[in-house]
Design a protein around this motif. Structure first.
Motif, PDB file in Angstrom:
ATOM      1  N   MET A   1       0.840  -1.199  -0.114  1.00  0.00           N
ATOM      2  CA  MET A   1      -0.126   0.023  -0.006  1.00  0.00           C
ATOM      3  C   MET A   1       0.915   1.459  -0.085  1.00  0.00           C
ATOM      4  N   ASN A   2       0.595   2.286  -0.744  1.00  0.00           N
ATOM      5  CA  ASN A   2       1.307   3.434  -0.691  1.00  0.00           C
ATOM      6  C   ASN A   2       0.221   4.435  -0.673  1.00  0.00           C
ATOM      7  N   ILE A   3       0.222   4.947   0.643  1.00  0.00           N
ATOM      8  CA  ILE A   3      -0.799   5.971   0.846  1.00  0.00           C
ATOM      9  C   ILE A   3      -0.327   7.174   1.609  1.00  0.00           C
ATOM     10  N   VAL A   4      -1.097   8.156   1.408  1.00  0.00           N
ATOM     11  CA  VAL A   4      -0.840   9.453   1.990  1.00  0.00           C
ATOM     12  C   VAL A   4      -1.992   9.792   2.999  1.00  0.00           C
ATOM     13  N   LEU A   5      -1.423  10.316   4.429  1.00  0.00           N
ATOM     14  CA  LEU A   5      -2.734  10.632   5.488  1.00  0.00           C
ATOM     15  C   LEU A   5      -2.766  11.891   5.268  1.00  0.00           C
ATOM     16  N   LEU A   6      -3.904  12.389   5.275  1.00  0.00           N
ATOM     17  CA  LEU A   6      -4.464  13.875   5.332  1.00  0.00           C
ATOM     18  C   LEU A   6      -5.188  14.073   6.743  1.00  0.00           C
ATOM     19  N   GLY A  14      -1.438   9.791  13.026  1.00  0.00           N
ATOM     20  CA  GLY A  14      -0.646   8.732  13.902  1.00  0.00           C
ATOM     21  C   GLY A  14      -1.159   7.536  14.189  1.00  0.00           C
ATOM     22  N   THR A  15      -2.279   7.773  14.964  1.00  0.00           N
ATOM     23  CA  THR A  15      -3.042   6.407  15.813  1.00  0.00           C
ATOM     24  C   THR A  15      -3.162   5.600  14.703  1.00  0.00           C
ATOM     25  N   GLN A  16      -3.889   6.119  13.500  1.00  0.00           N
ATOM     26  CA  GLN A  16      -4.320   4.941  12.650  1.00  0.00           C
ATOM     27  C   GLN A  16      -3.231   4.370  11.963  1.00  0.00           C
ATOM     28  N   ALA A  17      -2.228   5.247  11.751  1.00  0.00           N
ATOM     29  CA  ALA A  17      -0.867   4.764  10.962  1.00  0.00           C
ATOM     30  C   ALA A  17      -0.174   3.603  12.017  1.00  0.00           C
ATOM     31  N   ALA A  18      -0.280   3.926  13.167  1.00  0.00           N
ATOM     32  CA  ALA A  18       0.553   2.813  14.091  1.00  0.00           C
ATOM     33  C   ALA A  18      -0.473   1.508  13.966  1.00  0.00           C
ATOM     34  N   LYS A  19      -1.914   1.628  13.927  1.00  0.00           N
ATOM     35  CA  LYS A  19      -2.625   0.266  13.797  1.00  0.00           C
ATOM     36  C   LYS A  19      -2.244  -0.267  12.233  1.00  0.00           C
ATOM     37  N   LEU A  20      -2.182   0.325  11.346  1.00  0.00           N
ATOM     38  CA  LEU A  20      -1.781  -0.082  10.156  1.00  0.00           C
ATOM     39  C   LEU A  20      -0.711  -0.929  10.080  1.00  0.00           C
ATOM     40  N   ASP A 108      -1.804   4.707  -4.077  1.00  0.00           N
ATOM     41  CA  ASP A 108      -2.870   4.174  -3.915  1.00  0.00           C
ATOM     42  C   ASP A 108      -4.119   4.912  -3.658  1.00  0.00           C
ATOM     43  N   ALA A 109      -3.894   5.780  -2.407  1.00  0.00           N
ATOM     44  CA  ALA A 109      -4.956   6.769  -2.068  1.00  0.00           C
ATOM     45  C   ALA A 109      -4.506   7.760  -1.168  1.00  0.00           C
ATOM     46  N   ALA A 110      -4.999   8.823  -0.917  1.00  0.00           N
ATOM     47  CA  ALA A 110      -4.882   9.668   0.055  1.00  0.00           C
ATOM     48  C   ALA A 110      -6.361   9.669   1.002  1.00  0.00           C
ATOM     49  N   THR A 200     -11.634   0.407  11.614  1.00  0.00           N
ATOM     50  CA  THR A 200     -12.723  -0.601  10.753  1.00  0.00           C
ATOM     51  C   THR A 200     -12.960   0.098   9.395  1.00  0.00           C
ATOM     52  N   ASP A 201     -13.361   1.434   9.438  1.00  0.00           N
ATOM     53  CA  ASP A 201     -13.672   2.358   8.384  1.00  0.00           C
ATOM     54  C   ASP A 201     -12.380   2.194   7.243  1.00  0.00           C
ATOM     55  N   VAL A 202     -11.120   2.531   7.896  1.00  0.00           N
ATOM     56  CA  VAL A 202      -9.919   2.895   7.360  1.00  0.00           C
ATOM     57  C   VAL A 202      -9.830   1.648   6.491  1.00  0.00           C
ATOM     58  N   LYS A 203      -9.799   0.553   6.818  1.00  0.00           N
ATOM     59  CA  LYS A 203      -9.381  -0.676   6.078  1.00  0.00           C
ATOM     60  C   LYS A 203     -10.256  -0.930   5.107  1.00  0.00           C
ATOM     61  N   SER A 204     -11.774  -0.700   5.309  1.00  0.00           N
ATOM     62  CA  SER A 204     -12.587  -0.836   4.331  1.00  0.00           C
ATOM     63  C   SER A 204     -12.432   0.064   2.904  1.00  0.00           C
ATOM     64  N   LEU A 205     -12.209   1.456   3.686  1.00  0.00           N
ATOM     65  CA  LEU A 205     -11.834   2.451   2.456  1.00  0.00           C
ATOM     66  C   LEU A 205     -10.803   2.164   1.579  1.00  0.00           C
ATOM     67  N   LEU A 206      -9.633   1.630   2.299  1.00  0.00           N
ATOM     68  CA  LEU A 206      -8.394   1.227   1.568  1.00  0.00           C
ATOM     69  C   LEU A 206      -8.567   0.045   0.943  1.00  0.00           C
ATOM     70  N   LYS A 207      -9.731  -0.770   1.301  1.00  0.00           N
ATOM     71  CA  LYS A 207      -9.884  -2.210   0.429  1.00  0.00           C
ATOM     72  C   LYS A 207      -8.611  -3.292   1.251  1.00  0.00           C
ATOM     73  N   LEU A 208      -8.505  -3.149   2.466  1.00  0.00           N
ATOM     74  CA  LEU A 208      -7.401  -3.997   3.004  1.00  0.00           C
ATOM     75  C   LEU A 208      -8.127  -5.014   3.781  1.00  0.00           C
TER      76      LEU A 208
END
Ligand code: AMP
Length: 208
Positions: A1-6, A14-20, A108-110, A200-208
């Protein structure tokens, strides 16, 4: 996955990134973390960046772009990356596009983590981070719940600096929402909810 967090400072990127990272092992590249380490180690970059960071202003684009050109060419980033806190200006986004095009590694996504400014001010002034493992918690955490390390408050998490950081975000960084919308890369999540619901939504939006 190549993503940018905005998202605004304190939105929970940072919290969501740590979980990923925990679940997928993708390198988490945070310009804020790199700059704080540079300040702590008193490197040339750190000396140049410190005053901007203490005021809640952006470090000049040229320094950040050089830094990220190098970082993204390190071997671990070839497997994917989660960019957190970069790009923060249109010039940085354009430079990132050029670099990724040279490296043939398209985004892949922002992902926009969306939270209102008033919620952010409350969150950031209460935020505490672990000195040992970087865990992001709040002033309710006496010690780090992950490693029992000492929790501290970042120098730029006081109310006056937080307000400036939010102004800087509105002026310089929020135009990137339209920038990535125009490239059909933007996905957005409501970040004003419990961390695991957002995830949960982050994973579904990023299709993970
Ligand atoms: P952060 O941890 O992402 O909130 O970043 C902390 C501070 O580092 C910011 O307030 C800026 O001073 C600086 N910084 C981090 N990333 C960037 C960037 N991409 N461009 C300019 N300054 C940055």
């Amino acid at each position: 996955m190549n993503i940018v967090l905005l998202g605004a400072p304190g939105a929970g990127k940072g919290t969501q990134a740590a979980k990923l990272v925990e679940e997928f092992g993708t390198p988490h590249i945070s310009t804020g973390d790199i700059l704080r380490a540079a300040v702590k180690n008193q490197t040339e970059l750190g000396k140049k960046a410190k005053a901007f960071m203490d005021a809640g202003d952006l470090v000049p684009d040229s320094l950040i772009i050089d830094l990220m050109n190098e970082r993204l060419q390190e071997p671990d980033a070839a497997t994917g990356f989660i960019l957190d806190g970069f790009p923060r200006t249109t010039a940085q986004a354009v430079a990132l596009d050029a670099l990724l095009s040279d490296l043939e590694r398209p985004l892949d996504a922002a992902l926009l983590v969306d939270v209102d400014a008033e919620v952010i001010i409350e969150r950031l002034t209460a935020r505490r981070c672990c000195k040992e493992c970087g865990y992001i918690g709040s002033k309710a955490d006496g010690v780090c719940p992950k490693c029992e390390g000492e929790m501290y408050q970042r120098d730029d998490d006081n109310e006056a600096t937080v307000r400036n950081r939010l102004d800087v975000y509105a002026k310089s960084t929020s135009p990137l929402i339209d920038y990535y919308k125009g490239k059909n890369l933007l996905v957005s999540v409501d970040g004003d909810r419990p961390v695991d619901d957002v995830y949960t939504d982050v994973k579904s939006l990023l299709k993970l």
